[in-house]
Design a protein around this motif. Structure first.
Motif, short mmCIF file in Angstrom:
data_model
loop_
_atom_site.label_atom_id
_atom_site.label_comp_id
_atom_site.label_asym_id
_atom_site.label_seq_id
_atom_site.Cartn_x
_atom_site.Cartn_y
_atom_site.Cartn_z
N GLN A 661 0.84 -1.21 0.00
CA GLN A 661 0.00 0.00 0.00
C GLN A 661 0.87 1.26 0.00
OE1 GLN A 661 -2.53 -0.97 3.34
NE2 GLN A 661 -3.51 -2.62 2.17
N LYS B 124 -7.75 2.70 -10.17
CA LYS B 124 -7.96 2.56 -8.74
C LYS B 124 -7.14 1.40 -8.15
CE LYS B 124 -12.00 2.41 -5.64
NZ LYS B 124 -13.47 2.33 -5.61
N TYR B 125 -7.00 0.32 -8.94
CA TYR B 125 -6.46 -0.91 -8.34
C TYR B 125 -5.11 -1.38 -8.88
CZ TYR B 125 -10.83 -1.74 -5.86
OH TYR B 125 -11.88 -1.63 -5.00
N SER B 126 -4.71 -0.92 -10.09
CA SER B 126 -3.58 -1.65 -10.68
C SER B 126 -2.29 -1.46 -9.88
CB SER B 126 -3.39 -1.29 -12.15
OG SER B 126 -2.92 0.03 -12.26
N VAL B 129 -2.54 -3.80 -6.92
CA VAL B 129 -2.37 -5.20 -7.32
C VAL B 129 -0.89 -5.48 -7.57
CG1 VAL B 129 -2.80 -6.86 -9.16
CG2 VAL B 129 -4.68 -5.48 -8.27
N HIS B 188 -8.98 -9.71 -1.97
CA HIS B 188 -9.90 -9.43 -3.07
C HIS B 188 -9.93 -10.62 -4.02
CE1 HIS B 188 -9.18 -5.43 -1.52
NE2 HIS B 188 -10.15 -4.93 -2.29
N GLN B 211 -14.40 -7.60 -2.97
CA GLN B 211 -13.53 -7.64 -1.79
C GLN B 211 -13.97 -8.77 -0.89
OE1 GLN B 211 -12.88 -3.91 0.21
NE2 GLN B 211 -11.60 -4.83 1.81
N ASN B 256 -17.46 -2.36 -10.32
CA ASN B 256 -16.59 -3.51 -10.09
C ASN B 256 -16.72 -4.60 -11.15
OD1 ASN B 256 -15.79 -2.22 -7.79
ND2 ASN B 256 -15.86 -4.05 -6.51
#
Lengths: 668, 668
Positions: A661, B124-126, B129, B188, B211, B256
């Motif tokens: 994070q 938002k997520y890459s 991840v 997730h 999630q 999502n």
């Protein structure tokens, strides 16, 4: 959500239907496979006792580590003898009890002491051995030495002054290794060691009884370094303490030599008693049992995979609007129906062999050892055949179940793990092949002077080479419906392969021994299956006999298929009449046809083995077909599921997430 | 006892001699196998770091239970990312680090999110991840449903009022199952669920990000029942938490949905964006890597078994007065030298395929997808081939080592246990066979209108059926020295098998698909091996090129041998000119000859893989040959050996002995 079709509810319906579809009387076939109704009832009673005893519960086993499995195994051993006393089990009952256990138990002392000890030694020890008043092991293999016993390094030096033998491990490689029950259990052992006479003459390997641990404290006695050799591959034989031992000049009394067949005088001269005659019958008996046991193991694989394929639905939509039962796909059932065939044959073949060994042993008094020696070699071939095919069949069963087959809860992985060492213990398969071929060549070379009737049952395939008018059978439309045709083909193949090695002046190609050994063994087995087929009408009612006949015929055709390369190579299998068309199609369709015929009988034929859910210990092989409920229930017992959040969270997962994070934020 | 010959001292001598005997430059071949000197140095450096880090020590692993192995795996995952930061590893370095680990680590999020998420979701997520700020898993398989994704039961119902999807598991069988890292690790997941539109229309499976666990506490979120599915067969994948999950009307935001290729509007209409184009290149890349990985696994089996057979002495006395090294027996080395050949081919073939996939992916912009689709099918065939043969080879390596091969300390059992699910995951092998055959039949049926030059590399074998003047090659004395001869035979076999299925109007025999799929794949592989042989002179110096050429030729002849039934059946392999003599003898002697030629190079060729003892983790594969010292040292660490007397003595052994002694006394 009551409108939703629930596949897990369908499972039991599918199983009930399949069970109802079988045309055979399952009880009749079950008694047939279990050597009669009386013996079946004994098995049923004993399984009833064991399966309801909490100590024999298997539900925690998949989660136990090796130490826990070992402790469980030891408590099971003790409990078995307690039950023997409580229920006044006979020796036969005890044999049944041991045969339904799926544990490597460290309690079977080798019969070697009974066979080779002198009457004096026997009077002292045989009651203790029989009642587990002492616990034995058989110390042969060494760290650096396997099947070649002549190269064992452990020494037993005779000391005439004190009339003792001194047992010694001169090197690291002489450490006894792999010995079942040696690690933590055995109090005594029979050890193979080179007998060294006064003056230093090495007389080669002999047997001695040696005490390993104190009967008061169970501590290992002075001069013995003893321990467990560690875990085995695949988690196999986890409950058995295969062990090691090193000996530092340990003295044992002279009387401890197993000297029924050879001994030393008090002053240290080597003597062979008159009329010493080694008996092979122990090993023969053991190996004929191995055939039956392999049959029962394959039977478990067949039962589980057939049951799961009956309730598992996947892929195309069938006439009932649901996905098809996977067993209905020829590419699947053509893999698992054959397991049924192999199981039936090995169970019945092994039993017939055991009876034959009994007869041979009884006939020994007439002094004719020739048949016995040949049967000894043939059982080497059988050991190779049943271990190789049995291992394969268990893995075929497991893979036929797709992803879930890899779950420990399928039960097949454990069977495989415990059976797979059969390929390498008790004589490595490739070494045994050589023995079979040597014996076959010896018989072949004696052929010219041989009359057909004097060929023994193990060499009967060679008769084809004696008769100048004899010719291999030719394929016609009826060929694959006739057991005789397959049997003849397999006999000719064996004969040609042995002849090929005999006629090769240069070194044979490296796979020749393996090919010939397999062919010779399969010719023998095929002949016996022919006898089993002939005996069916007497053993079963017409309907059941007809179905089991198909099972046996399938076995013969499978064997032909697995031998196709050799059959083609020696011109025994004809090329296709049409250019560039598959010459094997007829055979393959015949096999497929038998599998299809047997399909409605598959659940009945596997129920007939008579396994309880406790014996199978498989979520996928549940008798009622409720496989998904069973998988779910077992997974809930996984120790990792005792807490929602794993202890790895604080130590590993949280640091990983926090670092990630932080890095992700830095990049934004 | 200094006069005693000590076999364990001989081991190192034998290994040194064998190492000195190789004529090849091991460094050159090592760089060749490792894709160049620069990449080898990277691997060496990374292995150096890992193997000396206490956390990566493997010595306790054989004794750990599953929970301990899981905790160890999680700490290794965390440590790997810590090391990445410390040593500033590139992505390539990290790939190398992961490739030298022999653990199933639960940290590789499926690339599916990168491929199918919209730019908004990706932004938002890459980064999270990629940096493990969240930990993902891919929820496809269900308890009752494997490869047939259209029959998945999990639903994702769109709720336009709140612009959410409701993820739900309507039945027991819809429970997600087998999902790697789901059990205890993942925060997730990307879930496959049937998209249900308002009004109830079922749009089939789609992907959604969901999630699973709190990022603050790691507790599973409301409505999710999550756990580990329990142990796997053979103790395989012990460190991975394959998990299950059930969802009870769990709501996730509309965004999502992974809707790069299909989505819903706010009001709930299904939309397919223009120019949606699925990319196979991810799967292709993964599968080409699978070929290389199988090569490295077989390489481990080859290295260990060749080293042990070099120092193990057994059986006949050789010219040096000692028992012969087991590798000197043709029946043994004819089993393990072939592993070397398969390892070399798969490593180089996989690498060439990866490059080809890169090219194809780059060429995609031209819009030509045909090659890509065919390559996709071909990699299905390759997945079947490399998993089937790789599993077999590991077991061959293990069994070639006799009894000690069954010790967990041989190291091969663990490799097998972790690799064997490859036969059933990612598309069961028998299902994939069907795909390969369907594609082959499609190409075959289009043949009449096809010019040879337009046949793609995966269908080139069909050219033989187009040219009326083309005929199968005929066997002559030089045949088995020519790679081309073997390649042509294998191509003709594939062509005839496909033609046979196409020409069969009734149902094909049940094994036809498997035979044809294997033949088509092996024809493709043989063609690629031909290319590898051609490229050798550029890749290696003459001496090394000559030796590796023999390794490749051996691979081709082994492939011919394994295809003999089909070759005979279609008349491609001629029967012997002499009646009842072995027609395969020439081929078998050619294989034996190559094995014998390669024998002095075997240690060099296996050293060239470059494995350290840490990577092999095998007592029998010790670089210095001191196998018996290594086995002894490892056995001393067995936890059962911490005390001389086992705790089972008081609970089980003593009661057993006392009862036995009482009974024995009663009988006297």
């Amino acid at each position: 959500m009551s409108r939703v079709h629930d596949p897990s509810k369908q499972n039991a319906i599918d199983m009930d239907k399949a069970r109802a579809a079988a045309s055979i009387n399952v009880v009749d076939v079950r008694n047939f496979l279990n050597d009669g109704a009386a013996r079946w009832r004994k098995r049923e009673k004993i399984v009833g006792i064991l399966s309801t005893d909490p100590l024999f519960d298997k539900s925690k086993r998949p989660f136990q580590n090796r130490q826990q499995q070992f402790l469980r195994g030891e408590s099971i051993s003790n409990r078995l003898y307690e039950l023997k006393e409580i229920h006044k089990w006979t020796q036969e009952d005890m044999t049944i009890a041991l045969s339904v256990m799926d544990e490597g138990l460290a309690i079977s002392f080798e019969p070697v002491i009974d066979l080779q000890a002198t009457p004096d030694l026997l009077s002292k020890y045989s009651a203790l051995v029989a009642n587990k008043g002492i616990l034995g092991c058989y110390l042969q293999t060494e760290l650096g030495h396997g099947s070649n016993v002549n190269k064992l390094e452990t020494t037993a030096t005779y000391l005439p002054q004190t009339q003792e033998f001194e047992i010694h491990s001169p090197t690291l490689t002489s450490t006894k290794w792999w010995i079942g029950a040696l690690g933590k259990t055995a109090t005594h052992g029979v050890i193979q060691a080179k007998l060294i006479l006064p003056g230093g003459k090495d007389m080669g390997p002999h047997l001695f009884l040696i005490q390993l641990r104190s009967l008061d404290t169970h501590k290992s006695l002075p001069g013995r370094i003893i321990g467990d050799i560690g875990p085995k591959a695949f988690g196999g034989w986890a409950s058995t303490d295969n062990g090691f031992a090193r000996f530092d000049h340990v003295r044992i009394p002279k009387e401890n030599m197993l000297s029924k067949f050879a001994g030393v005088t008090d002053s240290g001269e080597y003597v062979t008693p008159p009329h010493a005659k080694m008996s092979f019958s122990g090993l023969l008996y053991f190996r004929s049992k191995m055939v039956t046991n392999a049959g029962w193991l394959i039977a478990k694989g067949a039962t589980v995979s057939i049951r799961y394929a009956t309730v598992r639905r996947q892929g195309e939509i069938g006439p009932d609007g649901l996905e098809r039962q996977t067993i209905s796909y020829p590419s699947l059932h053509a893999r698992i129906i054959p397991l049924l065939a192999r199981a039936y044959v090995y169970i019945e073949l092994g039993r017939a062999l055991t009876k034959r060994v009994d007869d041979l042993a009884r006939g020994l008094s007439s002094g004719d050892m020739s048949q016995l020696a040949e049967m000894h070699v043939m059982t080497s071939g059988l050991k190779v055949l049943v271990s190789t095919t049995g291992i394969q069949d268990l893995e075929t069963a497991r893979r036929s179940m797709g992803g879930h087959g890899f779950s420990a809860f399928s039960g097949i992985g454990k069977l495989y793990a415990d059976f797979v060492p059969a390929a390498t213990y008790e004589g490595e398969n490739f070494v045994l092949d050589q023995q079979v071929v040597r014996a076959a060549l010896k018989t072949f070379r004696g052929l010219s002077s041989t009359k057909v009737p004097s060929l023994s049952i193990t060499s009967l395939y060679l008769r084809h080479l004696l008769d100048k008018d004899s010719a291999p059978p030719s394929l016609d439309d009826q060929a694959w419906t006739q057991p005789t045709f397959a049997i003849l083909l397999l006999e000719w193949r064996a004969a040609f392969l042995v002849q090929e090695i005999a006629n090769t002046t240069s070194a044979p190609e490296p796979t020749a021994a393996h090919r010939a050994s397999r062919a010779v063994t399969e010719a023998f087995v095929a002949g016996r299956v022919g006898e089993l087929i002939t005996g069916l009408d007497a053993a079963l009612k017409p309907r059941e006999a007809a179905v089991v006949r198909k099972v046996y015929l399938l076995f013969l055709l499978m064997t032909v298929e697995s031998g196709l390369v050799d059959l083609f190579s020696f011109g025994l299998f004809p090329a296709s009449r049409m250019q560039s068309r598959d010459a094997t199609r007829g055979l393959r369709l015949a096999i497929a046809g038998l599998c299809k015929d047997l399909l409605p009988e598959a659940i009945g034929l596997s129920d007939a083995f008579g396994f309880t859910d406790w014996e199978l210990d498989s979520a996928l092989g549940a008798y009622d077909g409720k496989v998904y409920e069973a998988l779910w229930a077992k997974a809930q017992q996984e120790p990792l599921n005792e807490t929602d959040v794993t202890e790895a969270y604080q130590t590993s997962i949280r640091p990983l997430l926090l670092r990630g994070q932080k890095l992700a934020k830095a990049k934004l």
